[in-house]
Design an enzyme around this catalytic site. Sequence first.
Site, PDB file in Angstrom:
ATOM      1  N   CYS A 210       0.873  -1.097   0.142  1.00  0.00           N
ATOM      2  CA  CYS A 210      -0.002   0.010   0.101  1.00  0.00           C
ATOM      3  C   CYS A 210       0.836   1.331   0.232  1.00  0.00           C
ATOM      4  O   CYS A 210       2.021   1.275   0.238  1.00  0.00           O
ATOM      5  CB  CYS A 210      -0.796  -0.054   1.111  1.00  0.00           C
ATOM      6  SG  CYS A 210      -2.236   1.510   1.028  1.00  0.00           S
TER       7      CYS A 210
ATOM      8  N   ASP B 133       0.489   3.905   1.884  1.00  0.00           N
ATOM      9  CA  ASP B 133       0.390   4.334   2.901  1.00  0.00           C
ATOM     10  C   ASP B 133       1.674   4.751   3.512  1.00  0.00           C
ATOM     11  O   ASP B 133       2.601   4.047   3.598  1.00  0.00           O
ATOM     12  CB  ASP B 133      -0.410   3.285   3.876  1.00  0.00           C
ATOM     13  CG  ASP B 133      -0.545   4.015   5.379  1.00  0.00           C
ATOM     14  OD1 ASP B 133      -1.921   4.076   5.673  1.00  0.00           O
ATOM     15  OD2 ASP B 133      -0.053   4.497   5.925  1.00  0.00           O
TER      16      ASP B 133
ATOM     17  N   ARG C 156       2.838   5.238   6.395  1.00  0.00           N
ATOM     18  CA  ARG C 156       3.275   4.475   7.715  1.00  0.00           C
ATOM     19  C   ARG C 156       3.853   3.111   7.283  1.00  0.00           C
ATOM     20  O   ARG C 156       4.562   2.545   8.076  1.00  0.00           O
ATOM     21  CB  ARG C 156       2.108   4.228   8.418  1.00  0.00           C
ATOM     22  CG  ARG C 156       1.728   5.608   9.048  1.00  0.00           C
ATOM     23  CD  ARG C 156       0.207   5.350   9.696  1.00  0.00           C
ATOM     24  NE  ARG C 156      -0.681   4.859   8.672  1.00  0.00           N
ATOM     25  CZ  ARG C 156      -1.837   4.621   8.982  1.00  0.00           C
ATOM     26  NH1 ARG C 156      -2.516   4.666  10.344  1.00  0.00           N
ATOM     27  NH2 ARG C 156      -3.040   4.145   8.155  1.00  0.00           N
TER      28      ARG C 156
ATOM     29  N   HIS D 153      -2.014  -4.009   5.128  1.00  0.00           N
ATOM     30  CA  HIS D 153      -1.969  -3.514   6.458  1.00  0.00           C
ATOM     31  C   HIS D 153      -3.183  -3.056   7.094  1.00  0.00           C
ATOM     32  O   HIS D 153      -4.068  -2.505   6.489  1.00  0.00           O
ATOM     33  CB  HIS D 153      -0.950  -1.972   6.631  1.00  0.00           C
ATOM     34  CG  HIS D 153      -1.359  -0.958   5.785  1.00  0.00           C
ATOM     35  ND1 HIS D 153      -2.035   0.060   6.669  1.00  0.00           N
ATOM     36  CD2 HIS D 153      -1.756  -0.529   4.668  1.00  0.00           C
ATOM     37  CE1 HIS D 153      -2.346   0.876   5.891  1.00  0.00           C
ATOM     38  NE2 HIS D 153      -2.197   0.618   4.608  1.00  0.00           N
TER      39      HIS D 153
ATOM     40  N   CYS E   6      -5.991   0.291   6.912  1.00  0.00           N
ATOM     41  CA  CYS E   6      -5.825   0.670   5.630  1.00  0.00           C
ATOM     42  C   CYS E   6      -6.802   1.872   5.270  1.00  0.00           C
ATOM     43  O   CYS E   6      -8.172   1.484   5.105  1.00  0.00           O
ATOM     44  CB  CYS E   6      -5.590  -0.424   4.822  1.00  0.00           C
ATOM     45  SG  CYS E   6      -5.310   0.044   3.047  1.00  0.00           S
TER      46      CYS E   6
HETATM   47 CO    CO Z   1      -3.481   1.528   2.998  1.00  0.00          CO
END
Ligand code: CO
Length: 208
Positions: free
Chosen positions: A41, A43, A45, A97, A100
């Site tokens: 992803c 993302d 993080r 994750h 998400c």
């Molecule tokens: Co995500």
Amino acid sequence: MDIESIFENNKKWIANKLNDNPDYFKTLAKDQSPEILFIGCSDSRVTTGDLMGIEPGDMFVHRNIANMVSNTDLSVMSVINYAVNQLKVKHVIICGHYNCGGVKAAMQAKDMGILNPWLRNIRDVYRLHKEELNSIKDEEQKYNRLVELNVQEQCVNLIKTAEVQKALIDRHITIHGWVFDIHTGHIIDMKIDFNKILKDIMEIYRLV
Ligand code: CO
């Protein structure tokens, strides 16, 4: 984050690398032969290399919203083709994750413009596993399970591609479905039985 500090950090990183190995960049510049393709992803993080102790050159990476393997997405399809056929990676990892935002957004009754067709793929995962998901009363647990099922379904999508089917049969590459637990930092291996998936889908999706 101050953009200028990135250049300072970059200089420090170069100095550290050269301190450990004066030929570091000479070697790095030569070629790449990563053994892993990682699809994760976008993302912020999920810091792919860091959380696995992966160094530059070890892993070919593709990231998009909610780690999707969509068969009409030329970008992910080109990455899979190049990594499997040219780089001859030995492992393909699909890593989702918990928490998400893409998965959460997909389940909201909201018009999100160009994100609608992208997130629609996640609603399709929900539809496929509706009974199981609807039996989970706790909303957070339900989203967590959808994250896991999405990883599983993206592994199925991966195995629907000709490149991966051929590589599974000819040179036994392995497929891994993981979830990064953002609450603890742990990577959870979903132990995807990719050989069973291959066997199950070949009746309809065989391309090689
Ligand atoms: Co995500």
